[in-house]
Design an enzyme around this catalytic site. Sequence first.
Site, PDB file in Angstrom:
ATOM      1  N   GLY A 155       0.813  -1.213   0.000  1.00  0.00           N
ATOM      2  CA  GLY A 155       0.000   0.000   0.000  1.00  0.00           C
ATOM      3  C   GLY A 155       0.842   1.256   0.000  1.00  0.00           C
ATOM      4  O   GLY A 155       2.060   1.215   0.214  1.00  0.00           O
ATOM      5  N   ALA A 180       2.153   2.078   3.761  1.00  0.00           N
ATOM      6  CA  ALA A 180       3.019   1.017   4.253  1.00  0.00           C
ATOM      7  C   ALA A 180       4.312   0.913   3.452  1.00  0.00           C
ATOM      8  O   ALA A 180       5.390   0.695   4.016  1.00  0.00           O
ATOM      9  CB  ALA A 180       2.271  -0.312   4.238  1.00  0.00           C
ATOM     10  N   LYS A 228     -11.636   2.732  12.758  1.00  0.00           N
ATOM     11  CA  LYS A 228     -10.296   3.075  13.228  1.00  0.00           C
ATOM     12  C   LYS A 228     -10.312   3.386  14.724  1.00  0.00           C
ATOM     13  O   LYS A 228      -9.382   3.025  15.457  1.00  0.00           O
ATOM     14  CB  LYS A 228      -9.744   4.272  12.443  1.00  0.00           C
ATOM     15  CG  LYS A 228      -9.636   4.051  10.943  1.00  0.00           C
ATOM     16  CD  LYS A 228      -8.710   2.891  10.607  1.00  0.00           C
ATOM     17  CE  LYS A 228      -7.275   3.327  10.447  1.00  0.00           C
ATOM     18  NZ  LYS A 228      -6.412   2.230   9.931  1.00  0.00           N
TER      19      LYS A 228
END
Length: 387
Positions: A17, A20, A174
């Site tokens: 990603g 990342a 989240k």
Amino acid sequence: MSRVEPGSLVLVTGVNGHVASTVAMRMLQKGYRVRGTVRKFSKAHYVQREFAGFGSSFEVLEVTDISLPGAFDSAIEGVDAVVHVSSPTTLDAKTPEEQYVPAVNGTLSILRSAVEARTVKRFLYMSTIGTAIMCDRDVSKEAVTGNDWNVVSEIAAQNADDPARPFHIYVGSKIAAERAAFKFAAEHKVGASVRVKRRSHLVLKDALAVTSILGTFVFGPVHKAITSPPRLDVSLGQLHATFAKPPRREGMNPIPSSECFGWNAIALNDTDVPWLAPWVHAYDLGDLFVASLTSDKTAGKRLIACAGKASWAQMGDIVRSAYPDRPYPPVSKDAPYVNYPGAEEIQFDTDLEVELLGGKWRTLEDAVLSCARDLIEKEGRGWDKGD
């Protein structure tokens, strides 16, 4: 609190990603070894080539379902720290369960593996600034800090009639995953050191150091494959839409387009003051993760990754300065935008974050131009086909 020094092995989830892969790059550049995970090996070809110059310091493992118990047991062997990025990030969920379940279960799965491994000293979680905005602080008088929590989204996520529900579901997931991580760390001890007291051995266990980093719009060099124009509900897609060929939007408001949140324009107050998009350079975001491996000040903290605020029209102007021949949408106050209570006034307390970065953030121009350069290059070759 145990420090994780360069040379140590760091596990980075979802390494294919945007965030990342950037974190992995900064870790490798700072002398760490990185083991990345992907859901399918076929998704790792690009990052494997991108990081080939680091040799055996970079490796990739496949973890097909991060929410399964023990999913990370093999990947976490010998790991000193975990950077958990892999989690649903799109804004198209219809029900909270679509994102809450994988976000929370994936986080708890890797934490349980970390405790069992007994080598992991620090756990770093990628969150979003959405978990701190819409808090119970009067933002007209005080800056928002990492101690503030969104008090709106978890409730709004349950309302099927709320036009902003997809955003609230994402943010709510989240929040739930972050809180689960901090609660888990408080209840479990990891690692062990042994000392001799008289003739007996006393085993001392440390608390797992958890740090979450609240991301904003992330721009900068792109180290991942992009096989088609990036989605408009992610940072790269929003920036690309300001200079895409062919154009992807009809106009650019000097405040953020509602497309980035996936619903029609919402005006929650009568102010004419524009809300500007909070942003951060991808490498500054990565460096906050790197600094959190060794700093004694970040354990148990929520760090805000926000260098400033800017409009999409302003970002378009920056790209135009370097690429004047692109088809730029016209600037129009009639273009859609999103707003929320306090958005026009909100400021963030980032004193600790600036300290960790050595005193300053990278510039908006650097963030936008380096990102635009890579996107234009990928677009020009028909994107990263086959990757």
